[in-house]
Write a protein that holds these residues in place. Structure first.
Motif, short mmCIF file in Angstrom:
data_model
loop_
_atom_site.label_atom_id
_atom_site.label_comp_id
_atom_site.label_asym_id
_atom_site.label_seq_id
_atom_site.Cartn_x
_atom_site.Cartn_y
_atom_site.Cartn_z
N ILE A 90 0.83 -1.20 0.00
CA ILE A 90 0.00 0.00 0.00
C ILE A 90 0.87 1.25 0.00
O ILE A 90 0.59 2.23 -0.71
N SER A 91 1.94 1.22 0.76
CA SER A 91 2.81 2.40 0.83
C SER A 91 3.47 2.66 -0.54
O SER A 91 3.60 3.82 -0.95
N GLU A 92 3.86 1.60 -1.25
CA GLU A 92 4.47 1.78 -2.57
C GLU A 92 3.46 2.32 -3.57
O GLU A 92 3.76 3.19 -4.39
N LEU A 93 2.24 1.82 -3.49
CA LEU A 93 1.18 2.29 -4.40
C LEU A 93 0.85 3.75 -4.12
O LEU A 93 0.71 4.57 -5.04
N THR A 94 0.77 4.10 -2.85
CA THR A 94 0.49 5.50 -2.48
C THR A 94 1.59 6.42 -2.98
O THR A 94 1.32 7.50 -3.54
N ALA A 95 2.84 6.01 -2.81
CA ALA A 95 3.97 6.82 -3.26
C ALA A 95 3.95 6.98 -4.77
O ALA A 95 4.20 8.07 -5.31
N MET A 96 3.62 5.89 -5.49
CA MET A 96 3.59 5.95 -6.94
C MET A 96 2.49 6.88 -7.43
O MET A 96 2.69 7.68 -8.34
N LEU A 97 1.31 6.80 -6.82
CA LEU A 97 0.21 7.67 -7.22
C LEU A 97 0.50 9.13 -6.88
O LEU A 97 0.14 10.05 -7.63
#
Length: 104
Positions: A90-97
């Protein structure tokens, strides 16, 4: 007198039998020994017609079969393929978005 009309003739299998000559060639080895599949079917048929366990043992022994040959083969379930890409946290997805929004 036997009628000659083909509608009155019995439909008996020919010399090759119900399955044809290719079935015989496909299921027997060159020396005429029954295949494992045929031995499995024979053991299952004997088990189906046996009166009790003693009768089954005696019949299988007469035919040179074992009870193990009548058991269904153990088939392992197919392995579940691993995903070709790893899943994002989730943290990687949030950072990417967040990066996409700021960069766009």
């Amino acid at each position: 007198m036997v009628p000659t009309n083909s509608a009155f003739r019995p439909s008996w299998p020919g010399r090759a039998g119900f399955y044809g000559a290719s079935h015989e060639n496909r299921t027997r080895t060159a020396c005429g020994v029954p295949t494992p599949e045929e031995r499995h079917h024979a053991a299952r048929t004997v088990a189906r017609h046996a009166r009790d366990a003693d009768d089954l043992r005696e019949l299988l022994d007469m035919l040179g079969l074992t009870a193990r040959e009548g058991q269904a083969p153990q088939i392992e379930p197919p392995a579940i393929p691993a995903p070709h890409k790893r899943r994002l946290l989730i943290s990687e997805l949030t950072a990417m978005l967040t990066e996409e929004r700021l960069g766009a």
